[in-house]
Design an enzyme around this catalytic site. Structure first.
Site, PDB file in Angstrom:
ATOM      1  N   GLU A 245      10.977  -6.193  -1.428  1.00  0.00           N
ATOM      2  CA  GLU A 245       9.731  -6.844  -1.004  1.00  0.00           C
ATOM      3  C   GLU A 245       9.735  -7.130   0.500  1.00  0.00           C
ATOM      4  O   GLU A 245       8.739  -6.902   1.184  1.00  0.00           O
ATOM      5  CB  GLU A 245       9.521  -8.137  -1.807  1.00  0.00           C
ATOM      6  CG  GLU A 245       8.185  -8.795  -1.487  1.00  0.00           C
ATOM      7  CD  GLU A 245       7.850  -9.957  -2.402  1.00  0.00           C
ATOM      8  OE1 GLU A 245       7.650  -9.723  -3.607  1.00  0.00           O
ATOM      9  OE2 GLU A 245       7.785 -11.103  -1.913  1.00  0.00           O
ATOM     10  N   ARG A 271     -16.235  -3.621  26.834  1.00  0.00           N
ATOM     11  CA  ARG A 271     -16.856  -4.903  27.196  1.00  0.00           C
ATOM     12  C   ARG A 271     -16.774  -5.109  28.714  1.00  0.00           C
ATOM     13  O   ARG A 271     -15.670  -5.080  29.291  1.00  0.00           O
ATOM     14  CB  ARG A 271     -16.119  -6.038  26.477  1.00  0.00           C
ATOM     15  CG  ARG A 271     -16.498  -7.442  26.911  1.00  0.00           C
ATOM     16  CD  ARG A 271     -17.892  -7.803  26.512  1.00  0.00           C
ATOM     17  NE  ARG A 271     -18.198  -9.206  26.822  1.00  0.00           N
ATOM     18  CZ  ARG A 271     -19.423  -9.699  26.855  1.00  0.00           C
ATOM     19  NH1 ARG A 271     -20.473  -8.913  26.614  1.00  0.00           N
ATOM     20  NH2 ARG A 271     -19.629 -10.967  27.122  1.00  0.00           N
ATOM     21  N   GLN A 282      -5.719  -7.751  34.659  1.00  0.00           N
ATOM     22  CA  GLN A 282      -4.305  -7.682  34.274  1.00  0.00           C
ATOM     23  C   GLN A 282      -3.964  -8.624  33.099  1.00  0.00           C
ATOM     24  O   GLN A 282      -3.156  -8.290  32.237  1.00  0.00           O
ATOM     25  CB  GLN A 282      -3.432  -8.014  35.482  1.00  0.00           C
ATOM     26  CG  GLN A 282      -2.014  -7.551  35.291  1.00  0.00           C
ATOM     27  CD  GLN A 282      -1.183  -7.797  36.523  1.00  0.00           C
ATOM     28  OE1 GLN A 282      -1.044  -8.938  36.975  1.00  0.00           O
ATOM     29  NE2 GLN A 282      -0.646  -6.756  37.101  1.00  0.00           N
TER      30      GLN A 282
END
Ligand SMILES: Cc1cc2nc3c(=O)[nH]c(=O)nc-3n(C[C@H](O)[C@H](O)[C@H](O)COP(=O)(O)OP(=O)(O)OC[C@H]3O[C@@H](n4cnc5c(N)ncnc54)[C@H](O)[C@@H]3O)c2cc1C
Length: 390
Positions: A245, A271, A282
């Site tokens: 798991e 955008r 940056q």
């Protein structure tokens, strides 16, 4: 442009991966829902695709994948589908419940259960956690008292994934009070056994498509033939299931992270603010690079652990590191993806969904603090180093 380092899968694994991504894009989309009918419908479809028993040997109805391919399959489910909770439920069934039957079951138990668990007809759950025993999983209060060729189970379990829909429970119970590691035993208990009741279901903030409930045992009679492994081997069964798991299940998060990273890169490249795309700042571009570095490192650790399982490694360090790295990377990537979308990140969408689905990953399969304890124990950090002075 592909910015990712891809593990070198063999051609069959590549083909299976593509098939699962397509399947998940087609069938595992739409709002996450723990509605039992819709859940069962999706489950049966996934079963027909071989997902419910992917790493079970072919002789018992599975697809016979190794751990690397099983992790890749989980990654594909996360990448293609929007219902991470469903993928989580399938992984909990496969790695925490079905694989223990493969590894510890008698021939009779394997033949009785595995074909239906692999085909999607039956669903399994592994019940360990109790109200007073979470991280301290060796201190279970659910008791199993032997009486001739049967056991009487009494006690309560909580937070059990798949409990509301399960046909088979793997139940950890104390056969020796205060017996610690050798005091626990695993029982295969069909859901319709008299004395087993599934309690209230939980409405979680994340992994909403994964049904979860409490389970109670009241004078529940279980034949001795339904002990998985042998009496006293419950902790070994549990830790073996966690090896699978803590590695393969977390592939789901890699898939989701990749999807969200891709869409976040698209977002910052289109955008515009202050007359330029925000990706040119940056502070934004470095955050993207950090996200990529975290994702890639976590992915390397996970596949390294999967290769360890395939090579027969008994160490718990690889799976614990994989679990830690992937869950922490997923939470941080969710936060970063929201931040880089601005207000849009707070609307219902894949970035906030990733964050909600990633928070439980720090808790289930043993909390991240417990993973650190396990790694520290294996490194024997609490043992004084012998000085070699003459
Ligand atoms: C989505 C989800 C699915 C789950 N599915 C299952 C399931 O199918 N079956 C099942 O049996 N259980 C399941 N669980 C339960 C899970 O295994 C437990 O939540 C987990 O083991 C932690 O136990 P707890 O919640 O009681 O936390 P607690 O043990 O109460 O821990 C509380 C805090 O204390 C910290 N802590 C405790 N002990 C130590 C220590 N020794 N050192 C350092 N820190 C410590 C923990 O890390 C945690 O931060 C699931 C949980 C979640 C969230």
């Amino acid at each position: 442009m592909n910015v990712y380092f891809d593990p070198e899968f063999d051609p069959q694994t590549e083909e299976m991966r593509d098939m699962v991504v397509q399947f998940a894009r087609r069938e595992l989309v739409g709002p996450a829902t723990a509605d039992p009918d819709e859940f069962r419908r999706r489950w049966q479809l996934a079963g027909k695709q071989g997902l419910a028993g992917s790493c079970v040997p072919v002789d018992y109805g599975g697809s016979g994948l190794d751990a690397v391919a099983a992790a890749a399959m989980m990654e594909a489910l996360g990448e293609g589908g929007s219902d991470t909770g469903f993928a989580f439920s399938m992984a909990a069934h496969l790695f925490a419940a079905v694989m223990p039957v493969v590894e510890f079951g008698s021939e009779q138990q394997k033949n009785r259960w595995l074909p239906a668990l692999c085909s999607g007809q039956s669903i399994a759950a592994h019940a360990v956690t109790e109200p007073a025993a979470g991280s301290d999983a060796l201190s279970l209060e659910t008791s199993a008292l032997r009486d001739g060729d049967q056991y009487l189970l009494n006690g309560s379990k909580c937070f059990i994934t798949n409990a509301p829909v399960a046909d088979l429970f793997l139940v950890q119970a104390a056969t020796r009070a205060g017996g610690g590691f050798f005091g626990l035993t695993t029982f295969l208990v069909p859901a319709d056994t008299h004395g087993l009741t599934v309690g209230r279901t939980y409405d979680k903030v994340g992994l909403r498509g994964s049904p979860m409930a409490d389970v109670r045992f009241t004078d529940c009679v279980v034949p001795a033939a339904q002990v998985l492994g042998s009496e006293g081997s419950g902790a070994v069964v549990f830790s073996t299931s966690m090896k699978w798991e803590r590695t393969c299940l977390f592939g789901i998060y890699l898939g989701v992270m990749r999807r969200v990273l891709d869409s976040t890169i698209d977002h910052v490249r289109q955008r515009e603010q202050f007359g330029t795309v925000v990706g040119g700042f940056q502070a934004v571009s470095h955050r993207i690079v950090d996200m990529l570095a975290r994702y890639e490192s976590a992915r390397l650790m996970l596949y390294r652990s999967a290769r360890g399982i395939d090579a027969g490694s008994e160490s718990s360090i690889g799976p614990a590191l994989a679990k830690l790295a992937v869950s922490e990377a997923a939470v941080q990537l969710g936060l970063d993806a929201i931040q880089l979308r601005g207000a849009l990140g707070l609307l219902d969408g894949e970035a906030e969904t990733l964050l909600r689905d990633a928070l439980p990953a720090r808790i289930f399969s043993g909390t991240n603090e417990i993973q650190k304890n396990n790694i520290a124990r294996e490194l024997r950090l609490g043992s004084r180093r012998r000085e070699n002075r003459r």
